[in-house]
Design a protein around this motif. Structure first.
Motif, PDB file in Angstrom:
ATOM      1  N   SER A  11       0.956  -1.177  -0.074  1.00  0.00           N
ATOM      2  CA  SER A  11       0.050  -0.028  -0.044  1.00  0.00           C
ATOM      3  C   SER A  11       1.026   1.401   0.041  1.00  0.00           C
ATOM      4  N   HIS A  12       0.471   2.111  -0.656  1.00  0.00           N
ATOM      5  CA  HIS A  12       1.292   3.527  -0.750  1.00  0.00           C
ATOM      6  C   HIS A  12       1.387   4.154   0.771  1.00  0.00           C
ATOM      7  N   LYS A  13       2.536   4.602   1.169  1.00  0.00           N
ATOM      8  CA  LYS A  13       3.088   5.118   2.511  1.00  0.00           C
ATOM      9  C   LYS A  13       3.219   6.502   2.366  1.00  0.00           C
ATOM     10  N   ASP A  14       2.891   7.267   3.468  1.00  0.00           N
ATOM     11  CA  ASP A  14       3.456   8.556   3.678  1.00  0.00           C
ATOM     12  C   ASP A  14       4.623   8.646   4.667  1.00  0.00           C
ATOM     13  N   MET A  15       5.219   9.739   4.700  1.00  0.00           N
ATOM     14  CA  MET A  15       6.649   9.848   5.479  1.00  0.00           C
ATOM     15  C   MET A  15       6.376   9.355   6.714  1.00  0.00           C
ATOM     16  N   GLN A  16       5.482   9.038   7.288  1.00  0.00           N
ATOM     17  CA  GLN A  16       5.233   8.801   8.752  1.00  0.00           C
ATOM     18  C   GLN A  16       5.067   7.162   8.687  1.00  0.00           C
ATOM     19  N   GLY A  17       4.926   6.764   7.762  1.00  0.00           N
ATOM     20  CA  GLY A  17       4.567   5.152   7.337  1.00  0.00           C
ATOM     21  C   GLY A  17       3.066   4.794   7.508  1.00  0.00           C
ATOM     22  N   ASN A  18       2.242   6.011   7.411  1.00  0.00           N
ATOM     23  CA  ASN A  18       0.937   5.544   7.331  1.00  0.00           C
ATOM     24  C   ASN A  18       0.221   5.564   6.099  1.00  0.00           C
ATOM     25  N   ASP A  19      -0.800   4.639   5.813  1.00  0.00           N
ATOM     26  CA  ASP A  19      -1.461   4.089   4.592  1.00  0.00           C
ATOM     27  C   ASP A  19      -1.824   5.657   3.942  1.00  0.00           C
ATOM     28  N   ILE A  20      -1.565   5.609   2.809  1.00  0.00           N
ATOM     29  CA  ILE A  20      -2.075   6.868   1.803  1.00  0.00           C
ATOM     30  C   ILE A  20      -3.442   6.306   1.237  1.00  0.00           C
ATOM     31  N   ALA A  21      -4.522   7.185   1.503  1.00  0.00           N
ATOM     32  CA  ALA A  21      -6.134   6.577   1.101  1.00  0.00           C
ATOM     33  C   ALA A  21      -5.951   6.635  -0.466  1.00  0.00           C
ATOM     34  N   LEU A  22      -5.408   6.017  -1.046  1.00  0.00           N
ATOM     35  CA  LEU A  22      -5.266   5.612  -2.548  1.00  0.00           C
ATOM     36  C   LEU A  22      -5.317   4.298  -2.950  1.00  0.00           C
TER      37      LEU A  22
END
Length: 222
Positions: A4-15
């Motif tokens: 799953s796509h991740k942001d800089m904090q390692g959170n899932d991006i809602a895409l």
């Protein structure tokens, strides 16, 4: 592990997890090292969603298929659909920027080229597009002035600067959208500079997008 796509904090991006649209021969130094020629129009190819995997995890290279080469590229995550898009529409559709490896089975590719066949067997296998996290686009001041590098076992193998692209990021995505619809969750690989070469199990790999992210990983056999 499912990607799953991740942001800089390692959170899932809602895409969603989409396809990867790629451009080849976008840096003159890479064209020269491959003894290729500048394409009359942008050289485009795709990787399916099964190619996506996390670069933070060990990079698994196929066995029994010859050399698997690194090709480090700036990657662009899209948040909305683009079709016959203007450059302004492309800018509005970018969620963020990261780094990706366009893993390439070089021996397989050479045979395909010799036979006049497409490259998918060499470029589009499962796990062939390891991706970093993505930096929100509002934290990127200039897309055409990004420096990036790949270091293997402490030695710099690739260094790139987006100012040297033959087809800059926004115009190339606009062109792609005129050939193929791009969807939310799709990723664009924007081309690799010189320094491609074989990866081996046990290699220690560092990728860096200067001023934005650095990531360490390692290579394993599939």
């Amino acid at each position: 592990m499912q990607y799953s796509h991740k942001d800089m904090q390692g959170n899932d991006i809602a895409l969603p997890t989409g396809k990867v649209m790629c451009i080849g021969r976008n840096y003159l130094d890479h064209i020269a090292e491959m003894n290729s020629v500048v394409s009359k129009q942008p050289l485009l190819f795709m990787k399916p969603s099964a190619a996506l995997c996390a670069l933070s995890q060990p990079v698994a290279i196929p066995t029994g298929k010859g050399e698997c080469h690194n090709e480090l590229e700036v990657s662009v995550l899209l948040k909305s659909t683009l079709k016959n898009a203007s450059e302004e529409e492309v800018r509005d559709a970018i969620w963020g920027i990261g780094l990706g490896l366009d893993l390439t089975l070089r021996d397989v590719q050479a045979k395909l080229k010799a036979d006049g066949q497409p490259w998918e067997r060499a470029k589009s296998f499962d796990g062939s597009a390891p991706l970093s996290c993505f930096i929100p686009i509002d934290q990127i001041t200039e897309l055409d002035d990004l420096h990036f590098s790949l270091t293997i076992n402490g030695e710099v193998r690739q260094q790139g600067h987006t100012a040297l692209m033959l087809h800059k990021i926004v115009p190339q995505i606009a062109h792609m959208s005129g050939e193929f619809r791009l969807d939310a969750g799709d990723v664009v690989f924007t081309g690799t500079p010189k320094g491609v070469g074989p990866l081996f199990a046990g290699d220690k790999v560092n990728v860096e997008l200067k001023g934005h992210l650095t990531l360490d990983t390692e290579v394993i056999n599939e």
